[in-house]
Design an enzyme around this catalytic site. Structure first.
Site, PDB file in Angstrom:
ATOM      1  N   ASP A  96       0.879  -1.157   0.000  1.00 20.03           N
ATOM      2  CA  ASP A  96       0.000   0.000   0.000  1.00 20.03           C
ATOM      3  C   ASP A  96       0.927   1.220   0.000  1.00 20.03           C
ATOM      4  OD1 ASP A  96      -3.151   0.679   1.701  1.00 20.03           O
ATOM      5  OD2 ASP A  96      -2.037   1.816   0.193  1.00 20.03           O
TER       6      ASP A  96
HETATM    7  C1  GLC Z   1      -4.387   4.382  -0.085  1.00 21.52           C
HETATM    8  C2  GLC Z   1      -5.255   3.156   0.120  1.00 21.52           C
HETATM    9  C3  GLC Z   1      -5.178   2.190  -1.021  1.00 21.52           C
HETATM   10  C4  GLC Z   1      -4.971   2.958  -2.311  1.00 21.52           C
HETATM   11  C5  GLC Z   1      -3.593   3.553  -2.244  1.00 21.52           C
HETATM   12  C6  GLC Z   1      -3.315   4.447  -3.468  1.00 21.52           C
HETATM   13  O1  GLC Z   1      -3.791   4.767   1.117  1.00 21.52           O
HETATM   14  O2  GLC Z   1      -5.064   2.445   1.328  1.00 21.52           O
HETATM   15  O3  GLC Z   1      -6.411   1.458  -1.033  1.00 21.52           O
HETATM   16  O4  GLC Z   1      -5.070   2.071  -3.427  1.00 21.52           O
HETATM   17  O5  GLC Z   1      -3.374   4.297  -1.070  1.00 21.52           O
HETATM   18  O6  GLC Z   1      -4.154   5.561  -3.417  1.00 21.52           O
END
Ligand code: GLC
Length: 756
Positions: A232
Site C-alpha cells: 500500500d
Molecule cells: C491508499 C489506500 C489504497 C490505495 C492507495 C493508493 O492509502 O489504502 O487502497 O489504493 O493508497 O491511493
C-alpha cells in the site's frame, strides 16, 4: 516471455534490478531505457478509474484533479446485488475505461471483512462473510482482467479499521485468519489469478503486512500465487525484510534510498541475489503482461457506462421495510409529494478518500423523481437539514414540516456525510445524524406516510426512528446513476432485489467487536475469533434490526422441491443441491436464494450456519426456475489450528435454502463420512475422554489400567462421569497405589503402543 525476461535479468546491473523494486513515481513502475523496459501506470479503483491529471500527483485533493470517469456504486452497494454477472460487467467497463486512460493496473477490489460496522472504509468492502466477498471479488477481477487490465486485490490482510491503520497490529488467531480474514483473497487468487495483491498498512500479529510470513507461507507457497505483491502507498517498513518476505514492489516511488539498501544487502550477502531476481522476474512479468494484453483501446461510450452504473444501482439497493405496501408509488393517482433532505439534491454517491472519482455525470434524485411524476403532480422540496453540520436548524425543520403537512406522501432522504465515514478514519457510532432523526420525528407528527431513502456506505442503527418510516430503501452510495435508480424503484419501474451483506444490529454494543475496537497501545485484539457479523448474532441468538441476506421485493417467491444428490456423502464426493423457485406475485422480480450449511456436531465450536452458496434468478410473474448448487469437502470443513489443517468431521449436516439468514424456506439433513482422521496427540495430560474416543486407544487404556477398570467404568455410569472424563490420564493413576508408583513408565508404554 519467460526467456525474454531471463535474458533481460541477465543483462541488468544490480542497481537496475533494485530500481525495478519500487515505483518511478506515485503511479508508475520504473523504466530502464538502456534495456527498452518501459513503465506502466496503475491507479485507484475500485469503483471507478481515478487517474490523477498530473501523473505525479496523488490527485486525491478533490475530484477535479482526476480524469473524468464513470462512478459506479461502491463495494458495499455492489455486493448487495449478489450478482456475479453484474460485477463482471462492471469489471469489464472499468477495464475499458482504464485502458482508455492508459492505466494497466486498477487498484481494487477491496475485499477486507467488515469486522466492525464502524470501519471507515466499509463502503469500500463487500461483506462480513468471506464466501460472499470471495465470489463477488472473483467476478469483478475476471471482468476487469478479461479486458487486459490487471487487478490489485487489497488490502492483504486483516486491514479492518482506519484507526492507526499504518501501525496497528491486528491480533488474530489462526482459525479466524483461515476461516474469516483470508478466504476472500484465497478464492480470488485460486479462481481469478489476479495480476497483483496489495499488502496492507497494518501489522498482523505484530509483523507488518508488507513483511509478514503470510506472504510467503500462505499466499505464495500454500496458494501458489506467483503474481506481484505491491505495498500500500507508504506501507513498506523494512525494504530488505519485505523483499525477503515476497513483497515485490514498493509504492509509491521513487524510493532510491530503499533501492540502495537492496543493492547493499546483496553486496553484503544479507540478501541472496536469486531472491532479488525472482522479484524482478515477477515485476517484469506483470509489465509484459500489460504490454501484451492492451487490446485495442476503444473510445468509451460514457452514456452506455452511465446506464450500466444506473442498472448496478437499481440492483444494489435494498428494500428493507415496506409496511402496508407503501411502495411502489403510483404516479398516476398521486397528487402531491414532498421530497425532503439535502441528499435529495446533493446525493452522496461515493465514499471519501482514494476511491473518489471525477464522475462524468450525476443523476439528482429530486430531478429524477420529478421527471417520473406527471405534470398533474406537485413535487415540493425542502432541505430539512444541513448534511455537513449536525446541528438542529429550527428554520429548516419548520419549513420541511410545512411542506410535509400539505402533501400526500413524504420521501425523506437521510444518510451519512463524508465527515462521518471515509478512508482515513472510523466512525464513532452507528447513528444517523441527530438533526435528520429530529426532522423525521417532527414530520411524522403531521404526516404518517413517510418513505425513507438511506444514503450511507455502511450499517446504521435505526431504533429511534424506524417506527416513523412506513417504507425504508437502503440506497447505499450507489454511484452516479443512483438518482434515477431511486426514482425507478420508488415508482415501480424497477423492482428492488438487493439483500444485506452485513447485519444491521439493533445496537452497536451488540456487535462482537465492540469491546475490542479500535484497540489500544498499537494492538487491536480480534477476541471474537471467527464469530464476526451474523456468525455471532445467529449463534448467540441476539435479535437484530435486519439480518444478513435480508431484502424485500414488490413480488413474492415460493421455494419448493429441494433435492440433494446424496443423503450419505463421502468427503471425496460432490453434493448437488437443486430446488425450484417460483414468482408467485404480480410483478417480475429477482430473488437471491442463499444456501447455508449447518454442522450439527463438531469437536470445535462452529457458527450456527454459514453461507456456502447463492444464486440470483430473475423471474417474470408466474415463472419458475430450477437453481443448482454444488458443495465439496471444504464447504463442510473448519480449520483446526491444533492440527493446522482443514477438517471435515463425519456426522450430520443441515442443508438450508433461504431468502435471508433468518428466513429459511427449505432444509434437508445429510450424513457426511469423512476420511479425515482427527489425530489426537495422546499424552499423560490428555483427558480420559480423549483416550476413550477411539477404539484402539480405548483398548490400550483399559489394558494398562485393568486394575481400576471397574472403578472407572462405574464412575462413568454415575454422576461423576463428567469429572472422570475430564480427568487427565496421569491423575487416574492415583486410583491405585501401584499404578501411581510407576505411572510415568506405564504412560510412556501406553503412548508408544497407541502411536505404533
Ligand atoms: C491508499 C489506500 C489504497 C490505495 C492507495 C493508493 O492509502 O489504502 O487502497 O489504493 O493508497 O491511493
Amino acid at each position: 516471455m519467460e526467456k525474454k525476461i531471463e535474458q533481460l535479468i541477465g543483462e541488468m546491473t544490480l542497481e537496475e534490478k533494485a530500481s525495478l523494486c519500487s515505483g518511478m513515481n506515485k503511479w508508475k513502475t520504473e523504466s530502464i531505457d538502456r534495456l527498452n523496459i518501459p513503465s506502466i501506470i496503475m491507479t485507484d479503483g475500485p469503483h471507478g478509474v481515478r487517474k490523477a491529471v498530473n501523473e505525479d500527483d496523488f490527485g486525491a485533493h478533490g475530484v477535479d484533479d482526476n480524469e473524468k470517469a464513470t462512478g459506479f456504486p461502491t463495494a458495499s452497494a455492489l455486493a448487495s446485488s449478489w450478482d456475479r454477472e453484474l460485477l463482471s460487467e462492471i469489471g469489464q467497463a472499468l477495464g475499458k475505461e482504464s485502458k482508455a486512460l492508459d492505466v494497466s493496473i486498477l487498484l481494487g477490489p477491496g475485499v477486507n471483512m467488515k469486522r466492525s460496522p464502524l470501519g471507515g472504509r466499509n463502503f469500500e468492502y463487500y461483506s462480513e462473510d468471506p464466501y460472499l466477498a470471495g465470489e463477488i471479488g472473483t467476478a469483478y477481477v475476471k471482468g476487469l482482467q478479461g479486458e487486459g487490465v490487471g487487478a490489485c486485490v487489497k488490502h492483504f490482510a486483516c486491514n479492518n479499521q482506519e484507526f492507526e491503520r499504518m501501525s496497528i497490529s491486528s491480533e488474530v488467531d489462526e482459525r479466524a485468519l483461515r476461516e474469516i480474514y483470508l478466504p476472500a483473497f484465497e478464492k480470488i487468487v485460486k479462481e481469478a489469478n489476479p495480476w497483483s495483491i496489495m499488502a496492507a498498512y497494518n501489522k498482523v500479529n505484530g509483523i507488518h503486512a508488507t513483511e509478514n510470513p503470510l506472504l510467503l507461507d500462505i499466499l505464495r507457497k500454500e496458494w501458489g500465487y506467483n503474481g506481484v505483491v505491491m505495498s500500500d502507498w507508504g506501507a513498506v517498513n523494512n525494504r530488505v525484510m519485505a523483499l525477503k518476505a515476497g513483497l515485490d514492489l514498493e509504492m509509491p516511488g521513487a524510493s532510491p534510498a530503499n533501492d540502495k539498501k537492496i543493492v547493499e544487502a546483496v553486496k553484503s550477502g544479507e540478501l541472496d541475489e536469486s531472491i532479488l531476481d525472482e522479484t524482478v522476474k515477477r515485476n517484469l512479468s506483470i509489465l509484459f503482461k500489460a504490454l501484451e494484453s492492451t487490446k485495442e483501446v476503444e473510445t468509451i461510450d460514457f452514456n452506455k457506462h452511465h446506464e450500466l452504473a444506473r442498472k448496478a444501482a437499481v440492483n444494489s439497493m435494498i428494500l428493507l421495510k415496506n409496511e402496508d405496501r407503501t411502495l411502489p408509488l403510483d404516479s398516476n393517482t398521486l397528487k402531491s409529494m414532498a421530497v425532503i433532505g439535502e441528499l435529495a439534491v446533493e446525493p452522496r454517491i461515493q465514499g471519501g478518500g482514494s476511491s473518489k472519482v471525477n464522475t462524468t455525470q450525476v443523476d439528482i434524485p429530486l430531478d429524477k423523481i420529478s421527471e417520473n411524476m406527471g405534470d398533474n403532480v406537485s413535487v415540493n422540496f425542502a432541505r430539512g437539514y444541513d448534511l455537513n453540520r449536525d446541528y438542529k436548524d429550527e428554520k429548516l425543520i419548520i419549513e420541511a414540516v410545512e411542506v410535509a403537512k400539505s402533501c400526500e406522501i413524504v420521501v425523506l432522504f437521510m444518510g451519512l456525510p463524508d465527515l462521518i465515514e471515509s478512508e482515513g478514519y472510523d466512525r464513532k457510532h452507528m447513528n444517523i445524524p441527530e438533526n435528520q432523526v429530529l426532522l423525521l420525528n417532527e414530520i411524522a407528527k403531521v404526516n404518517k406516510k413517510i418513505v425513507v431513502v438511506l444514503n450511507n456506505g455502511s450499517a446504521v442503527t435505526m431504533g429511534s426512528w424506524i417506527k416513523n418510516a412506513k417504507a425504508l430503501l437502503e440506497g447505499w452510495l450507489t454511484g452516479q446513476g443512483s438518482g434515477s435508480a431511486v426514482a425507478d424503484i420508488l415508482f415501480g419501474k424497477a423492482n428492488p432485489c438487493g439483500k444485506l451483506t452485513e447485519t444491521y444490529p439493533l445496537k452497536l454494543e451488540h456487535n462482537p467487536s465492540y469491546l475490542n475496537f479500535p484497540g489500544v497501545d498499537g494492538k487491536v485484539k480480534y477476541e471474537e475469533g471467527i464469530f464476526i457479523g451474523y456468525r455471532y448474532y445467529d449463534k448467540r441468538k441476539i435479535d437484530v434490526m435486519y439480518p444478513f441476506g435480508h431484502g424485500l421485493s414488490y413480488t413474492e417467491f415460493e421455494y419448493s422441491n429441494l433435492n440433494v444428490s446424496k443423503n450419505e456423502l463421502e468427503d471425496t464426493e460432490e453434493l448437488i443441491i437443486e430446488a425450484e423457485i417460483k414468482n408467485v406475485g404480480s410483478v417480475e422480480g429477482a430473488e437471491i436464494i442463499q444456501l447455508y450449511v449447518r454442522d450439527k456436531e463438531s469437536r470445535l465450536i462452529r457458527p450456527e450456519k454459514e453461507l456456502k452458496g447463492f444464486e440470483k434468478v430473475f423471474l417474470k410473474q408466474g415463472e419458475s426456475k430450477k437453481v443448482i448448487f454444488k458443495l465439496r469437502k471444504r464447504d463442510f470443513s473448519y480449520f483446526d489450528p491444533s492440527k493446522n489443517y482443514w477438517i471435515m468431521e463425519t456426522g450430520e449436516f443441515d442443508i438450508l435454502l433461504g431468502s435471508s439468514l433468518s428466513d429459511i424456506r427449505l432444509e434437508e439433513t445429510i450424513n457426511v463420512i469423512s476420511t479425515d482422521k482427527i489425530e489426537i496427540n495422546l499424552t499423560g495430560d490428555s483427558p480420559v475422554s480423549e483416550w476413550l474416543m477411539e477404539e484402539k486407544s480405548r483398548e490400550i487404556f483399559f489394558e494398562f489400567l485393568d486394575k481400576v477398570r471397574d472403578r472407572v467404568e462405574n464412575s462413568l455410569q454415575s454422576e461423576n462421569a463428567e469429572m472422570v472424563l475430564g480427568m487427565p490420564l496421569k491423575k487416574v493413576m492415583y486410583f491405585d497405589t501401584e499404578l501411581a508408583s510407576n505411572s510415568e513408565e506405564i504412560i510412556k508404554n501406553m503412548i508408544k503402543k497407541v502411536n505404533s
